[in-house]
Design a protein around this motif. Structure first.
Motif, mmCIF file in Angstrom:
data_model
loop_
_atom_site.group_PDB
_atom_site.id
_atom_site.type_symbol
_atom_site.label_atom_id
_atom_site.label_comp_id
_atom_site.label_asym_id
_atom_site.label_seq_id
_atom_site.Cartn_x
_atom_site.Cartn_y
_atom_site.Cartn_z
ATOM 1 N N GLY A 108 0.786 -1.225 0.000
ATOM 2 C CA GLY A 108 0.000 0.000 0.000
ATOM 3 C C GLY A 108 0.818 1.275 0.000
ATOM 4 N N ALA A 109 2.137 1.162 -0.105
ATOM 5 C CA ALA A 109 3.009 2.342 -0.101
ATOM 6 C C ALA A 109 2.802 3.162 -1.374
ATOM 7 C CB ALA A 109 4.470 1.914 -0.007
ATOM 8 N N PRO A 110 3.026 4.463 -1.313
ATOM 9 C CA PRO A 110 2.962 5.284 -2.521
ATOM 10 C C PRO A 110 3.955 4.755 -3.565
ATOM 11 C CG PRO A 110 3.158 6.672 -0.577
ATOM 12 C CD PRO A 110 3.365 5.254 -0.130
ATOM 13 N N THR A 111 3.590 4.836 -4.807
ATOM 14 C CA THR A 111 4.460 4.355 -5.888
ATOM 15 C C THR A 111 5.165 5.496 -6.614
ATOM 16 O OG1 THR A 111 2.585 4.334 -7.407
ATOM 17 C CG2 THR A 111 3.091 2.271 -6.252
ATOM 18 N N ASP A 112 4.963 6.729 -6.145
ATOM 19 C CA ASP A 112 5.564 7.892 -6.806
ATOM 20 C C ASP A 112 6.754 8.476 -6.049
ATOM 21 O OD1 ASP A 112 4.303 9.007 -4.615
ATOM 22 O OD2 ASP A 112 3.086 10.430 -5.776
ATOM 23 N N GLY A 113 7.224 7.777 -5.004
ATOM 24 C CA GLY A 113 8.372 8.254 -4.247
ATOM 25 C C GLY A 113 8.019 9.197 -3.109
ATOM 26 N N SER A 114 6.751 9.549 -2.977
ATOM 27 C CA SER A 114 6.352 10.465 -1.909
ATOM 28 C C SER A 114 6.361 9.765 -0.558
ATOM 29 C CB SER A 114 4.971 11.059 -2.198
ATOM 30 O OG SER A 114 3.989 10.033 -2.220
ATOM 31 N N ALA A 115 6.358 10.557 0.502
ATOM 32 C CA ALA A 115 6.360 10.016 1.863
ATOM 33 C C ALA A 115 5.010 9.375 2.171
ATOM 34 C CB ALA A 115 6.658 11.119 2.865
ATOM 35 N N TRP A 116 5.058 8.310 2.951
ATOM 36 C CA TRP A 116 3.862 7.580 3.373
ATOM 37 C C TRP A 116 3.504 8.078 4.766
ATOM 38 C CZ3 TRP A 116 3.727 1.501 3.473
ATOM 39 C CH2 TRP A 116 2.406 1.064 3.479
ATOM 40 N N THR A 117 2.609 9.045 4.822
ATOM 41 C CA THR A 117 2.293 9.700 6.083
ATOM 42 C C THR A 117 0.849 9.448 6.508
ATOM 43 O OG1 THR A 117 1.851 11.748 4.888
ATOM 44 C CG2 THR A 117 4.058 11.482 5.837
ATOM 45 N N ALA A 118 0.469 8.187 6.482
ATOM 46 C CA ALA A 118 -0.842 7.762 6.973
ATOM 47 C C ALA A 118 -0.729 6.322 7.439
ATOM 48 C CB ALA A 118 -1.891 7.875 5.864
ATOM 49 N N GLY A 119 -1.554 5.957 8.410
ATOM 50 C CA GLY A 119 -1.593 4.574 8.880
ATOM 51 C C GLY A 119 -0.313 4.132 9.552
ATOM 52 N N GLY A 120 0.003 2.858 9.406
ATOM 53 C CA GLY A 120 1.229 2.292 9.973
ATOM 54 C C GLY A 120 1.339 2.525 11.461
ATOM 55 N N GLY A 121 2.505 2.930 11.910
ATOM 56 C CA GLY A 121 2.756 3.202 13.324
ATOM 57 C C GLY A 121 2.231 4.552 13.762
ATOM 58 N N GLY A 122 1.539 5.248 12.861
ATOM 59 C CA GLY A 122 1.037 6.572 13.186
ATOM 60 C C GLY A 122 2.137 7.608 13.193
ATOM 61 N N ALA A 123 1.749 8.825 13.510
ATOM 62 C CA ALA A 123 2.671 9.949 13.463
ATOM 63 C C ALA A 123 3.787 9.847 14.494
ATOM 64 C CB ALA A 123 1.902 11.255 13.650
ATOM 65 N N SER A 124 3.623 9.017 15.520
ATOM 66 C CA SER A 124 4.644 8.961 16.574
ATOM 67 C C SER A 124 5.841 8.089 16.210
ATOM 68 C CB SER A 124 4.031 8.459 17.879
ATOM 69 O OG SER A 124 3.632 7.110 17.739
ATOM 70 N N GLN A 125 5.696 7.147 15.287
ATOM 71 C CA GLN A 125 6.778 6.243 14.890
ATOM 72 C C GLN A 125 7.285 6.628 13.505
ATOM 73 O OE1 GLN A 125 8.057 3.388 16.760
ATOM 74 N NE2 GLN A 125 7.063 4.656 18.309
ATOM 75 N N ARG A 126 8.554 6.995 13.418
ATOM 76 C CA ARG A 126 9.138 7.428 12.148
ATOM 77 C C ARG A 126 10.268 6.509 11.717
ATOM 78 N NH1 ARG A 126 6.264 11.639 9.625
ATOM 79 N NH2 ARG A 126 4.895 12.411 11.241
ATOM 80 N N VAL A 127 10.651 6.625 10.457
ATOM 81 C CA VAL A 127 11.652 5.760 9.831
ATOM 82 C C VAL A 127 13.028 6.414 9.878
ATOM 83 C CG1 VAL A 127 12.345 4.672 7.656
ATOM 84 C CG2 VAL A 127 9.919 4.784 8.277
ATOM 85 N N LEU A 128 14.039 5.591 10.155
ATOM 86 C CA LEU A 128 15.445 6.006 10.028
ATOM 87 C C LEU A 128 16.130 5.036 9.078
ATOM 88 C CD1 LEU A 128 15.196 6.372 13.623
ATOM 89 C CD2 LEU A 128 16.856 7.971 12.691
ATOM 90 N N ARG A 129 17.092 5.559 8.312
ATOM 91 C CA ARG A 129 17.818 4.739 7.343
ATOM 92 C C ARG A 129 19.312 4.980 7.459
ATOM 93 N NH1 ARG A 129 14.345 2.737 3.090
ATOM 94 N NH2 ARG A 129 16.226 1.628 2.556
ATOM 95 N N GLY A 130 20.109 4.020 6.975
ATOM 96 C CA GLY A 130 21.540 4.192 6.786
ATOM 97 C C GLY A 130 22.482 3.589 7.796
ATOM 98 N N GLY A 131 22.010 3.250 8.997
ATOM 99 C CA GLY A 131 22.930 2.747 10.002
ATOM 100 C C GLY A 131 23.761 3.873 10.592
ATOM 101 N N SER A 132 24.657 3.528 11.517
ATOM 102 C CA SER A 132 25.453 4.570 12.161
ATOM 103 C C SER A 132 26.819 4.044 12.573
ATOM 104 C CB SER A 132 24.726 5.097 13.398
ATOM 105 O OG SER A 132 24.882 4.209 14.497
#
Length: 170
Positions: A108-132
């Motif tokens: 159900g993710a957007p197919t145009d590269g835009s951010a997916w800002t609905a559903g899922g973990g809600g506004a309180s849970q965000r994504v991080l990428r890349g490692g550290s």
């Protein structure tokens, strides 16, 4: 580094107001596209990671490579090779916040590269990428992702910004 998702968004808003251009965090899809830079391998430089290529917990290995230096802190941007798009530190150094809400998968993710800002973990849970710098190499792969509460600040959380292009058709 040491910024929450909220801090990163506020920075982008202030930069946008100051510059008159739109700055924001990348969507998760934009982040991975930028990281891969046209590659399909685990890392933008191939199938393995070494301490000469990125800042991560190099005392742990991924593939048949020797152990390397574990720096135990962030390094200056540009200390390691850029990818084919000229972007530095897409693997390791700091986890990078994305705009998207956390979702367990991409159904159900957007197919145009835009951010997916609905559903899922809600506004309180965000994504991080890349490692550290703190992570093992497996956590620094192009496709790896984690979720965290948007108000968390750690010395291995950071961000990069996207400047939205403005196109005029004539």
């Amino acid at each position: 580094d040491q910024v929450s998702w909220d801090d990163a968004v506020e920075f982008c808003q202030r930069l946008s107001r100051h510059s008159g251009r739109e700055y924001r965090l990348p969507s998760e899809a934009e982040w991975e596209y930028a990281c891969r830079a046209g590659t399909s391998t685990l890392f933008y430089f191939g199938a393995t990671l070494t301490a000469e290529l990125a800042n991560y917990r190099a005392t742990s290995t991924y593939g048949a490579v020797p152990k390397g230096e574990y720096r135990e802190q962030t390094t200056d941007v540009g200390s390691f090779p850029a990818n084919a798009f000229g972007l530095y530190d897409m693997h390791g150094n700091v986890w990078e916040w994305c705009l998207d809400y956390w979702h367990d998968n991409y159904e159900g993710a957007p197919t145009d590269g835009s951010a997916w800002t609905a559903g899922g973990g809600g506004a309180s849970q965000r994504v991080l990428r890349g490692g550290s710098w703190y992570n093992n190499p497996v956590d620094c792969r192009s496709a790896n992702r984690i979720r965290r509460a948007r108000d968390l600040r750690y010395d291995n959380y950071g961000f990069r910004v996207v400047c939205a292009a403005s196109w005029t058709l004539e």
